[in-house]
Enzyme design. Structure first.
Site, PDB file in Angstrom:
ATOM      1  CB  ILE A 476      -0.972  -0.015   1.199  1.00  0.00           C
ATOM      2  CG1 ILE A 476      -1.911  -1.206   1.047  1.00  0.00           C
ATOM      3  CG2 ILE A 476      -1.745   1.281   1.295  1.00  0.00           C
ATOM      4  CD1 ILE A 476      -2.782  -1.494   2.233  1.00  0.00           C
ATOM      5  CB  THR A 556       2.024  -0.698   9.488  1.00  0.00           C
ATOM      6  OG1 THR A 556       1.276  -0.286  10.643  1.00  0.00           O
ATOM      7  CG2 THR A 556       3.129   0.311   9.245  1.00  0.00           C
ATOM      8  CD  GLU A 607     -14.282   5.614   3.354  1.00  0.00           C
ATOM      9  OE1 GLU A 607     -14.881   6.672   3.511  1.00  0.00           O
ATOM     10  OE2 GLU A 607     -14.787   4.496   3.631  1.00  0.00           O
ATOM     11  CB  VAL A 610     -14.779  -0.467   6.472  1.00  0.00           C
ATOM     12  CG1 VAL A 610     -15.940  -1.333   6.037  1.00  0.00           C
ATOM     13  CG2 VAL A 610     -14.622  -0.491   7.980  1.00  0.00           C
ATOM     14  CB  ALA A 612     -10.085  -1.213  -0.284  1.00  0.00           C
ATOM     15  CG  LEU A 614     -15.634  -0.088  -2.097  1.00  0.00           C
ATOM     16  CD1 LEU A 614     -16.448  -1.329  -1.702  1.00  0.00           C
ATOM     17  CD2 LEU A 614     -16.061   0.398  -3.475  1.00  0.00           C
ATOM     18  N   GLY A 665      -2.797 -13.898  -4.086  1.00  0.00           N
ATOM     19  CA  GLY A 665      -2.457 -12.836  -3.122  1.00  0.00           C
ATOM     20  C   GLY A 665      -3.668 -12.260  -2.420  1.00  0.00           C
ATOM     21  CG  ASP A 679      -9.458  -8.472   7.884  1.00  0.00           C
ATOM     22  OD1 ASP A 679      -8.687  -7.643   8.396  1.00  0.00           O
ATOM     23  OD2 ASP A 679      -9.995  -8.325   6.769  1.00  0.00           O
ATOM     24  CE  LYS A 683     -11.830  -5.457   6.227  1.00  0.00           C
ATOM     25  NZ  LYS A 683     -11.789  -6.300   5.033  1.00  0.00           N
ATOM     26  N   GLY A 798      -7.094  -4.934  -2.329  1.00  0.00           N
ATOM     27  CA  GLY A 798      -6.036  -4.719  -3.324  1.00  0.00           C
ATOM     28  C   GLY A 798      -5.311  -3.423  -3.058  1.00  0.00           C
TER      29      GLY A 798
END
Ligand code: ADP
Ligand code: ASP
Ligand code: MG
Length: 816
Positions: A476, A556, A607, A610, A612, A614, A665, A679, A683, A798
């Site tokens: 990222i 991170t 943002e 949750v 990525a 969006l 990935g 995970d 969220k 992604g």
């Protein structure tokens, strides 16, 4: 008639004196009468002060004196034709001998009076003007050297003498009459008292000499030639984005220069104003620059303020007590006392209750002022009607100036908002009753940051800089740098935003730069020149650098940075993060982050916690602030699990699908971290909290979809074996769903304050039925959206989309 004045840097080297001569020749050819006022060569006045002080303390000055002599002689050698050189050397030598005698005298007496000091300083202007006037003779036969101390007459206030205008005007006019048609080369800065003793007009006073001559001779224009493009919105040495002003009024120029815009000396404006002579500030080093014109009746400007100036070292004195209340004449007594002792008061504020007075003075005057006050108000102090005056040192004044301020509401709001957001504490405020300026007193260490932040706040349409510290250079972080680099020009051109990466750190190395690191080659640069990484040090350095509009980006997925968040907010630094660990920790921590950020007026944007990039958090916040109430949230927020169930159909085997997801990935190194729902839980928890629920991680019910053997596997390889062994279990799930025309979905839900994540079978009518790839989807059912929920759907994982989300958050920092 025009008066041209060239400052120290414009006569600092032989080369630039050549350029000065071209400018003078050009004006001379235009046929107008000319007076050329000159400063000492750059640095010379300071050197003379230094030598005088050395002499007074018994220190050797001879090396400095010799260097000064050589510097002038070199210029003579380079600029004068050989036959002209000797007479000038002789004259200069006489000056240097006189100077040496004077310094010697000071050394013997171990005393430097203001009178002697002025005499010593006068040699700077005498030397430069003498040699330039002699050089001019090579170009026009009518160049005349004028020692201004013969015509500019003042009182005895050595160091900052006041001009006797009437007498001076007479003398200047007489001199001009004797030299009709000639070009006068005049020493700036120096003058003399009635007794003929040399005085000076205050540091920077050559500008004033130009105005005095212009006024006496009714000149049509005063040109101040210096080393910058005129009067700028701020000191260009402090604010890189400062830009030149085309015009300003005498009052504006006066206010800006009074509060530190050194480009013109404040008293210069008075004679020019009275005679309505325009002053044009021009750049000797860039003659194509049109100049800043100071005059009456400037055109309407759309700038809310004209500029920001500052004085970097001042002290303030606070005087408090009931003795002042309602006592007419109290402040009169105080300030006459200070004026009598030549203590310059730069700014005064008085509380409306008249219970206290605060005023600013130069640090060197502060102790003396207090002593004088203690003597003057001995009785009041004794009777406890006054408190002992208190000095606060290491402060600075920042002033915003402009005549438009009077007509524009909200100017002070904007000033204080910019200061507050950047954690700059305001110690005292003064607004001139004319409303041409507002000045604030702040800590000297905050000055550079404050001036830049205030410049951004007022001239934001011309540029805003974000100073960014990035932690994490994984997928990222890397992608963010690429995006920033790619869109740099667009941001600058379309949004006037500049992003400077002031620090980068990963777990190995860290690197800093106040001017911004170059992103084209950041990786190699970090590897080659980075210091060993140390998170505590990284955060400490970020705070120390004290940059305006500062943002910390946590790219991170590590728990370590979280411990620093609160302290970062307290240092008025905004945080943008894709790291979910902070917001999904304890509720009290979640609350602390928000409270601290709010209290310190900074932003906290996440943002990408949750879905990525969006717009999920933003949508939820918008619903909440507009008074809507969330009844239910349903969501698929794990791109990994989405991918798995979208592909687990037909003849596919569950373990193969998981394997492919991992190869692509889409999963964590151990896919169980995704499949366990942890995970996803984070969220849902963050959403639930943002929707107003005080919830802890344990409160989220997670339905485990993995058989116990899969969970117990010790390694990832064993885990895959366990998945394979349990193929029948997964196939049954798939078959049951397919038989009833449904699909499997792992869905998070928040309803009635309860959060859960369950494996469900949904039919065609469900909005989550048709999904593809690693899409995320979220449906908000609210008081307003209750017939049909509001749905946000799209790629939710992604590096590319996550970095884009971080980027968008970053650009929004400080927008409100
Ligand atoms: P000179 O020697 O020509 O008299 P000065 O050094 O006195 O020049 O003044 C020019 C300097 O003033 C510039 O180099 C600049 O750093 C400083 N300065 C401070 N504030 C401003 C401002 N608002 N606009 C332009 N220059 C400024
Ligand atoms: N040489 C003087 C000074 O340095 C005057 C001037 O440059 O204007 O203050
Ligand atoms: Mg100057």
């Amino acid at each position: 008639m025009k008066v041209l004045k060239f400052g120290g840097t414009s006569v600092g080297t032989a080369q630039i004196i050549g350029a000065v001569m071209d400018i003078v020749k050009q004006e001379h050819q235009n046929g107008e009468g000319l007076v050329v006022v000159l400063s000492a060569m750059s640095g010379v006045t300071n050197l003379l002060v230094d030598m005088a002080e050395r002499a007074a303390t018994g220190n050797d000055f001879s090396k400095h004196l010799a260097a000064l002599e050589i510097r002038h002689f070199e210029v003579v050698k380079q600029l004068l034709d050989i036959p002209q050189q000797n007479p000038v050397y002789t004259r200069l030598k006489i000056y240097f001998n006189q100077l040496e005698d004077l310094l010697q005298g000071v050394m013997v007496l171990k005393e430097l009076t203001p009178k002697t000091r002025d005499l010593i300083l006068s040699y700077g202007e005498r030397c430069s003007t003498l040699l330039i006037s002699r050089m001019a003779l090579q170009h026009f036969a009518d160049a005349v050297y004028v020692d201004a101390s013969e015509v500019v007459k003042t009182d005895n206030a050595f160091g900052q003498a006041r001009v006797n205008t009437e007498l001076t005007d007479l003398l200047i006019r007489g001199l001009a009459a004797e030299n009709t048609g000639k070009v006068l080369f005049v020493t700036g800065f120096i003058a003399s008292n009635e007794a003929g003793q040399v005085t000076t007009l205050g540091r920077g006073g050559s500008d004033y000499t130009a105005a005095i001559f212009a006024s006496a001779l009714n000149a049509s224009e005063i040109q101040i030639w210096t080393d910058v493009n005129g009067m700028m919105t701020a000191d260009p040495r402090m604010v890189k984005k400062a830009f030149s002003l085309p015009e300003l009024t005498y009052t504006e120029a006066m206010e800006l220069s009074y509060f530190g815009a050194k480009v013109i000396y404040p008293p210069t404006m008075t004679p020019a104003f009275l005679k309505q002579i325009p002053i044009v500030i021009k750049n000797t080093f860039d003659t194509s620059f049109e100049g800043t014109v100071i005059k009456h009746n400037c055109q309407d400007s759309n700038l809310p303020i004209k500029g920001i100036s500052s004085i970097d070292h001042i002290s303030i004195i606070n005087l408090e007590g009931s003795g002042m209340v309602g006592k007419a004449g109290f402040s009169g007594r105080l300030f006459s006392l200070l004026a009598r002792e030549q203590i310059n008061v730069m700014l005064i504020t008085q509380s409306s209750s008249e219970h206290s007075i605060t005023f600013a003075v130069q640090p060197k005057d502060a102790e003396k002022a207090c002593r004088l006050m203690e003597q003057e108000f001995e009785l009041e102090l004794g009777a406890k009607k006054l408190e002992v005056p208190v000095i606060e040192a290491d402060l600075a004044v920042l002033a915003i100036v402009g005549e438009n301020m009077r007509k524009t509401p909200g100017i002070s709001g904007r000033l204080f908002h910019a200061l507050g957001r950047n954690g700059v504490n305001v110690r005292a405020i003064a607004q001139g009753s004319s409303e041409y300026n507002i000045s604030v007193i702040i800590s000297a260490t905050d000055l550079a940051k404050a001036v830049n932040a205030v410049h951004d706040a007022f001239f934001v349409q011309f540029n805003k800089t974000l100073n960014v510290f990035c932690l994490g250079t994984g997928n990222i972080g890397k992608t963010l740098f690429e995006q920033l680099q790619k869109h740099r020009e667009f941001l600058q051109d379309h949004n006037s935003i500049q992003v400077k990466i002031a620090g980068i750190s990963n777990t190995r190395k860290m690197r800093f730069s106040v001017d911004g690191l170059d992103l084209t080659d950041w990786q190699a640069d970090l590897d080659a020149y980075g210091e060993p990484a140390d998170l505590t040090e990284f955060v400490a350095r970020m705070k120390e650098m004290n940059l305006p509009n500062c943002v910390f980006i946590d790219n991170t997925a590590s728990p370590q940075p979280i411990a620093f968040y609160e302290g970062i907010f307290k240092s008025t630094i905004s945080i943008v993060t894709c790291n979910k660990i902070g917001n999904s920790g304890s509720y009290s921590q979640y609350e602390t982050f928000r409270d601290t950020a709010r209290k310190h007026g900074v932003d906290f944007f996440y943002e990408t916690n949750v879905g990525a990039g969006l717009p999920i958090i933003r949508t939820l916040k918008d619903l909440m602030v507009s008074g809507d109430r969330v009844q239910k949230i349903e969501a698929i927020l794990s791109g990994t699990i989405s991918y798995i169930f979208n592909n687990f159909k037909g003849n596919a085997n569950f373990h193969d699908v998981v394997k492919t997801a991992q190869e692509k990935g889409f999963t964590e190194p151990d896919p169980r971290d995704d499949l366990s729902g942890k995970d996803f839980m984070r969220k849902i928890l963050i959403l639930a909290r943002d929707a107003g629920h005080k919830m802890e991680a344990e409160d989220v019910d997670i339905e485990n979809m993995l058989p116990q053997a899969c969970l117990d596997a010790r390694t990832v390889t064993e885990f895959y074996a366990a998945l394979k062994a349990n193929a029948a279990y997964f196939n049954k799930l798939k078959k049951d769903a397919e038989d009833s025309g449904k699909v499997l979905r792992y869905i998070g839900k928040l309803e009635d304050g309860k959060a859960s994540i369950t494996l469900q079978m949904v039919d065609e009518s469900h909005p989550f039925y048709s999904m593809s790839g690693s899409d995320n989807i979220i449906a908000f059912t609210t008081d307003r959206y209750k017939e049909r929920p509001m749905v946000v759907k799209g790629p939710g994982a992604g590096a590319e989309v996550t970095a884009a989300g971080v980027f968008a958050d970053l650009i929004n920092v400080g927008a409100n």
